[in-house]
Design an enzyme around this catalytic site. Sequence first.
Site, PDB file in Angstrom:
ATOM      1  N   HIS A  94      78.049  42.112  83.504  1.00 53.77           N
ATOM      2  CA  HIS A  94      76.942  41.361  82.907  1.00 53.77           C
ATOM      3  C   HIS A  94      76.029  42.265  82.076  1.00 53.77           C
ATOM      4  CE1 HIS A  94      78.222  38.160  85.515  1.00 53.77           C
ATOM      5  NE2 HIS A  94      77.886  38.820  86.611  1.00 53.77           N
ATOM      6  N   HIS A 126      80.404  33.951  85.420  1.00 50.16           N
ATOM      7  CA  HIS A 126      81.698  34.534  85.811  1.00 50.16           C
ATOM      8  C   HIS A 126      82.834  33.637  85.341  1.00 50.16           C
ATOM      9  CE1 HIS A 126      78.588  35.444  88.841  1.00 50.16           C
ATOM     10  NE2 HIS A 126      79.018  36.670  88.675  1.00 50.16           N
TER      11      HIS A 126
END
Lengths: 329, 329
Positions: A56, A215
């Site tokens: 991320h 995700h």
Amino acid sequence: MKKFINDPASVLAESLDGFAAAHSGIVTLGEDRLYVRRARPNPGKVALISGGGSGHEPLHAGLVGHGMLDAACPGQVFTSPTPDQMLAAARAVAGEAGVLFIVKNYEGDVMNFDMAREMLDIPAAAVTTDDDVAVETSTYSTGRRGVAGTLIVEKVVGAAAELGHGLESLRALGERTNRATRSIGVALTSCTVPAAGKPTFEVGEDELEFGVGIHGEPGRRRRAMAKADEMVGEMVAAILADLGTAAKGEAILLVNGFGATPAMELYLVHGIARRLLESHGISVARSLVGSYVTSLDMAGCSVTLTLADAEMLAMWDAPVHTPALRWGM
Amino acid sequence: MKKFINDPASVLAESLDGFAAAHSGIVTLGEDRLYVRRARPNPGKVALISGGGSGHEPLHAGLVGHGMLDAACPGQVFTSPTPDQMLAAARAVAGEAGVLFIVKNYEGDVMNFDMAREMLDIPAAAVTTDDDVAVETSTYSTGRRGVAGTLIVEKVVGAAAELGHGLESLRALGERTNRATRSIGVALTSCTVPAAGKPTFEVGEDELEFGVGIHGEPGRRRRAMAKADEMVGEMVAAILADLGTAAKGEAILLVNGFGATPAMELYLVHGIARRLLESHGISVARSLVGSYVTSLDMAGCSVTLTLADAEMLAMWDAPVHTPALRWGM
């Protein structure tokens, strides 16, 4: 899988080494790469520590520095960091004023940060972010997911911690900021986790995943590709519907790229979202546009809105000096 | 083509509107969107103006502000801006101290900036950047192409202009910085120009374009995908071979993403490049890692090295306040 990597098993370690070398004036990598901490810790204040699965970036390690986090614990790609990482980070940066964990709402993260909190012998509290309005429960979360709004919580609370606020006051400010924050994301392509070597999900050439998680978790629905006005219109509508009558006043608007969407498109999305919000009576007082809370190489973006009170705006504006966010100093 | 756009014909205008709204404290959009200028012009100094085809954001408009450019002229996607854009920009920000154009070496850009320079009635000069070592002549350029090193030239010259240096001194500093700078890029995927609606070139699942240009122009060769160590090794070797015996001393290292390559991979590339350079005796004194000189949605990255003397390093460190680069203030 076309990526700049040597081996899926070493991608995190090698990336962290390159990151720490690039920003050695701001951050230092902890022993065994368990955490990233400020190069110049300030143990007199409440320590702010976050972390989560990697992939991320720049969240969270890129947000370590003056005015934001004291340390970040990077898990393997899309995998929660372990309690021993959080304990090592806390021991490296926290003092008697205590530690506040900022945790995205995923089961593994919440559980491991809870364990670390219970094992610490200094005051410890946590703020859990759950800003994603897409779905009420998801692949890895009970309750809403924590996504790009986490950056806004970290900035607001980080500035207040720098001013010397106490642990309970920071926890309350973090929870208030999270409650004032809503996000929604769309994916145009999947991401590919290095260890898996193939896309996490399939999405056709003429469709997108509306409400995707960071995700690649499923969102609200698969829908046909459309013009940006329509896509962004549906995103803003989802946020406004969730806010209901609270949707008014001043706001911070974050248009966040998921990793493979260029700036040109993100600014176009920003222009549309801003216009729609302002026509709804919301004043976009602050803006941030860029790829800050990514999903590896996913194409797509999210829109985050924080209905900001005067304290949140002041904390947003306060000086910050991290690898990814830097202003006022 | 999966992009956040409404219409290929309006993508630039809509993106510029969103950009100007997001950064209204720093930049202002000129009439008819001919240019982006500083919100607070400083007509007492030499004006620095750059520009080029759009699709490389944040270059150049994202580099307008204190310590860098006074204005930038965005052409249509991958298309040179016109002389009237450059004249309008110069009239908006330049005074008697004159104007320095910073021009990437592409035939259309060079020709149009030359025309603008001849039409101006204030002192005007130009620095042309040609840092790409991949090929000696290319699809749109006679001589080497100007690529990511342009950012370093703009930063160094921008800081000196802020200090009040004169036009000739700035031109000389810009040329010296360009001569000290080398870049090479690789593409893992093509980019897609909105108006074309399909990829600019084809590249197989197991291959990459070594030495690619920032518009997807061919590079040195098509080669098989490889581990990052091997890919970055070949990139660094190309730069070092071109520098020859000059390859020593202190350097600025820029690892630049082309638009669809995530930070995690860019930092991994940075770690490898840095290690290779230092083992060659080059001291990486400053680093910048991120997507700054992009090619729309191309996956890939470039490595840029500037052998920096003391003045260049001081100018690199000087305060800058633009949408994309901000430090020291």
